[in-house]
Design an enzyme around this catalytic site. Structure first.
Site, short mmCIF file in Angstrom:
data_model
loop_
_atom_site.label_atom_id
_atom_site.label_comp_id
_atom_site.label_asym_id
_atom_site.label_seq_id
_atom_site.Cartn_x
_atom_site.Cartn_y
_atom_site.Cartn_z
N ASP A 153 0.83 -1.21 0.00
CA ASP A 153 0.00 0.00 0.00
C ASP A 153 0.87 1.26 0.00
O ASP A 153 0.47 2.29 0.52
CB ASP A 153 -0.96 0.00 1.20
CG ASP A 153 -0.22 -0.04 2.54
OD1 ASP A 153 1.00 -0.29 2.54
OD2 ASP A 153 -0.87 0.16 3.58
N GLU A 154 2.02 1.18 -0.61
CA GLU A 154 2.94 2.32 -0.73
C GLU A 154 3.01 2.79 -2.18
O GLU A 154 3.08 1.97 -3.10
CB GLU A 154 4.34 1.94 -0.24
CG GLU A 154 4.39 1.61 1.24
CD GLU A 154 5.76 1.14 1.67
OE1 GLU A 154 6.12 1.39 2.84
OE2 GLU A 154 6.47 0.52 0.85
#
Length: 256
Positions: A153-154
Site C-alpha cells: 500500500d505504498e
C-alpha cells in the site's frame, strides 16, 4: 543549308512516332513471351498467401512485444509504473534537472487503515481500494508526472522539472485530501488517510536512492505519530520495522 531540311523532316517524323511499338503482352505470358501455366499461377498465388500470412504474424509479434514491454514497466494491479521503471525515470528526471537548473520533487505515500480493510473484507476488496487510490493519486498530478506503486500500500510520485520546491507540498496536500474521501465496499463506507513524506532534488540528495530515503524517513515519522500519537512518559516504545515487499505484511508495532 542543303542538309538541314532533311534532318528537320526526320526529327519531325520521330516526334510523332509512338515510343512503344511493341504489341501488348499477354497477361498470362512471362518476360520471354511464354505463357504461364496454371500450375505456375497456383504456385504464385500460394507464395502470395504465405507472404500475407507472414506479414500478419510479424504484426502480431510486434504487438505482443509492445504489450510485454508495457507490462514489464507497469504494476499489474493498478497500471501505475512499477518500482524498477520509476527508478529509471527518476534518474532521468534528475539528469534533466541538472542540465536545466530545475528541481525534482518526490512524494512517498503510505496508506493508513488499509490493512484493517484488507483483513476484514479480503484481498479482492483490498485490490479494489488500491486501484481506487491509484486513480485518485493520478488525478492530482500533471500529465508528465510519474506515479508508481512502490509495493503493497505504498506509492511514489515524482514531480520532474519544477522551478521551485513549493508545488511539492501543494501536490501532497491535494493527494492527501483526495485519498481521504470515502470508499465503498458493498454498502459499507470505509475511510483511509495517507502519510506523505517529501523530498526535493537537489536539497535532499543528488540521486534517486537518497531522495527516496529522505522521503521515506519523512513519511515514516508521520506514520509513527499516527500509530502512537500520545506516548506515555517513561514507557518503552515499540520499534516499527519498515517493509519492502508487495505482501502488505503488518509492521511489528501495529499498522492502521
Amino acid at each position: 543549308m542543303a542538309y538541314a531540311q532533311p534532318q528537320m523532316v526526320l526529327d519531325d517524323a520521330l516526334e510523332h512516332t509512338p515510343l512503344d511499338l511493341a504489341p501488348p503482352r499477354d497477361a498470362g505470358a512471362n518476360s520471354r513471351g511464354r505463357r504461364i501455366t496454371s500450375s505456375e499461377l497456383r504456385e504464385i498465388e500460394s507464395l502470395r498467401a504465405i507472404n500475407a500470412h507472414l506479414l500478419r504474424e510479424l504484426a502480431a509479434l510486434k504487438a505482443r512485444e509492445a504489450e510485454t514491454k508495457s507490462l514489464a514497466d507497469r504494476d499489474g494491479l493498478t497500471g501505475l509504473y512499477n518500482r524498477r521503471r520509476m527508478l529509471e525515470l527518476l534518474e532521468a528526471a534528475i539528469s534533466d534537472a541538472v542540465q536545466q537548473d530545475l528541481h525534482v520533487g518526490l512524494l512517498f505515500i503510505d496508506l493508513n487503515g488499509f490493512k484493517n480493510i484488507n483483513d476484514r473484507y479480503g484481498h479482492a476488496a483490498g485490490d479494489k481500494i488500491l486501484t481506487t487510490v491509484a486513480t485518485r493519486i493520478s488525478a492530482r498530478v500533471r500529465t508528465g508526472d510519474i506515479c508508481c506503486r512502490y509495493g503493497g500500500d505504498e506509492f511514489v510520485v515524482v514531480l520532474p522539472g519544477i522551478p521551485d520546491p513549493f508545488p511539492v507540498s501543494r501536490v501532497a496536500d491535494a493527494i492527501r485530501e483526495r485519498v481521504s474521501l470515502p470508499y465503498w465496499i458493498g454498502n459499507d463506507q470505509q475511510h483511509l488517510t495517507a502519510s506523505i513524506g517529501e523530498s526535493m532534488y537537489p536539497h535532499h540528495g543528488e540521486n534517486a536512492a537518497k531522495l527516496l530515503h529522505r522521503a521515506d524517513e519523512a513519511m515514516y515519522r508521520l506514520k509513527a505519530r499516527i500509530v502512537h500519537p500520545t506516548p506515555r512518559p517513561n514507557s518503552p516504545q515499540p520499534r516499527l520495522t519498515r517493509r519492502r515487499n508487495d505482501k502488505s505484511k503488518p509492521r511489528s508495532g501495529g499498522t492502521l
